[in-house]
Design an enzyme around this catalytic site. Structure first.
Site, short mmCIF file in Angstrom:
data_model
loop_
_atom_site.label_atom_id
_atom_site.label_comp_id
_atom_site.label_asym_id
_atom_site.label_seq_id
_atom_site.Cartn_x
_atom_site.Cartn_y
_atom_site.Cartn_z
N ASP A 1 0.84 -1.21 0.00
CA ASP A 1 0.00 0.00 0.00
C ASP A 1 0.88 1.26 0.00
O ASP A 1 0.36 2.38 -0.06
CB ASP A 1 -1.02 -0.01 1.14
CG ASP A 1 -0.38 -0.04 2.52
OD1 ASP A 1 0.86 -0.15 2.60
OD2 ASP A 1 -1.13 0.05 3.51
N SER A 2 2.20 1.06 0.01
CA SER A 2 3.12 2.18 -0.22
C SER A 2 2.89 2.77 -1.60
O SER A 2 3.43 3.84 -1.90
CB SER A 2 4.57 1.71 -0.09
OG SER A 2 4.80 0.57 -0.90
N LYS B 1 -1.13 -9.44 2.95
CA LYS B 1 -0.36 -8.98 4.12
C LYS B 1 -1.23 -8.00 4.90
O LYS B 1 -1.94 -7.20 4.29
CB LYS B 1 0.94 -8.30 3.68
CG LYS B 1 1.71 -7.67 4.85
CD LYS B 1 3.13 -7.29 4.49
CE LYS B 1 3.29 -5.97 3.80
NZ LYS B 1 2.81 -4.82 4.57
N GLU C 1 9.41 -4.18 10.41
CA GLU C 1 9.80 -2.87 9.84
C GLU C 1 10.31 -1.91 10.91
O GLU C 1 9.66 -1.70 11.94
CB GLU C 1 8.60 -2.22 9.12
CG GLU C 1 8.94 -0.83 8.59
CD GLU C 1 7.96 -0.27 7.58
OE1 GLU C 1 6.98 -0.95 7.23
OE2 GLU C 1 8.21 0.87 7.12
O1 KIV Z 1 3.56 -1.11 1.65
C1 KIV Z 1 4.72 -1.52 1.60
O2 KIV Z 1 5.49 -1.26 0.66
C2 KIV Z 1 5.21 -2.34 2.70
C3 KIV Z 1 6.68 -2.64 2.74
C4 KIV Z 1 7.41 -1.45 3.19
C5 KIV Z 1 6.99 -3.82 3.57
O3 KIV Z 1 4.46 -2.73 3.54
#
Ligand code: KIV
Length: 287
Positions: free
Chosen positions: A57-58, A126, A195
């Site tokens: 979700d980044s 996730k 993280e």
């Molecule tokens: O959203 C994302 O990119 C993540 C990673 C930083 C693990 O959760």
């Protein structure tokens, strides 16, 4: 009987790394390589080199220029998840459950996760959280939805945490995060992203849980590592301490754009090889 393999998407899917194959890395000690991906073409380029492609979700910040991950919707994750599945054939594709799509309880989480898997072809989801998410992780896992956990700095909780500082300083925070990781692993997560935590905590979690840990700003001794692909490529000037850019794509894109603009303004582009000419027959008939 034909010996030629029929084009069959199931056969293709069978070539992908599976969830059990990733979980088995805990005992084989082969490091897990994970990067984020948001588009089909990037997935195509990363596929041969990564064990897991995470549709994170980044994408909020990386693709959409949003300030946090909170505005991301299930539909956005589905659109990008499907693109990454289409662009890859080897890596396990995992999709982030966006903020608001799972925290109410196991049933809401199941409905959202089922959409993510059904509408994209990805194999796992996730979600962020620790002890409070254990029941949900177990509910999903027992109903056929593999879950990757995410503990430590959990960006969807930025408003409660008050920022993105590293976690695990002080005994109370250290042991609360250790409890989170143990609860997520015991609930059946097949791997856990750890993280932005202090190194000693990342090491204790890695030694203490039965599933692989995948570190980002954690420890070289995690069972794998993940970075946001645009950070890894050097697309941003300002990044977290834990980012190592392996290229400087921002600079290279700037140079390419400068060169393109100069060629257009000086009428050096397009060149003869880039333009279409009428075919001989067309020329004859137009005379
Ligand atoms: O959203 C994302 O990119 C993540 C990673 C930083 C693990 O959760």
């Amino acid at each position: 009987m034909s010996t030629q393999a029929a084009p069959n998407p199931v056969a293709l899917a069978a070539r992908r790394l599976s969830v059990p194959a990733i979980a088995a890395r805990k005992s084989s000690h082969e490091p897990i390589v994970m990067l984020t991906a948001y588009t089909a073409r990037m997935a195509e380029l990363l596929d041969a080199h990564c064990d897991i492609l995470l549709v994170g979700d980044s994408l909020a910040q990386v693709v959409y220029g949003l300030p946090t991950t909170l505005p991301v919707s299930l539909d956005m994750m589905i659109a990008h998840g499907a693109a990454v599945v289409r662009g890859s054939s080897r890596a396990l594709v995992v999709i982030d459950m966006p903020f608001g799509s799972y925290e109410e309880g196991p049933r809401q989480a199941f409905r959202s996760a089922a959409r993510l898997l059904r509408e994209t072809g990805a194999a796992a989801v996730k979600l962020e959280g620790g002890v409070e998410m254990a029941e949900t992780i177990s509910f999903l896992q027992r109903r056929g939805i593999p879950v990757m956990g995410h503990v430590g700095l959990t960006p969807q909780r930025v408003n409660v945490l008050g920022g993105y500082r590293a976690r695990g300083q002080g005994n109370a925070e250290f042991s609360a995060l250790m409890d989170d990781a143990l609860a997520v692993a015991d609930a059946g997560a097949f791997a856990i992203v750890v993280e932005a935590v202090i190194e000693t905590l990342a090491d204790s979690i890695t030694q203490g849980v039965k599933c692989p840990t995948i570190g980002i700003g954690a420890s070289v001794r995690c069972d794998g590592q993940v970075l946001v692909v645009d950070d890894m490529l050097g697309m941003f000037e300002r990044t977290a301490k834990f980012v190592k850019p392996f290229d400087n794509l921002a600079e290279r894109i700037t140079r390419a754009a400068e060169s393109y603009a100069a060629s257009v303004r000086s009428r050096q582009f397009p060149e003869i090889s880039h333009v279409y000419q009428a075919a001989a027959a067309d020329r004859a008939s137009s005379n």
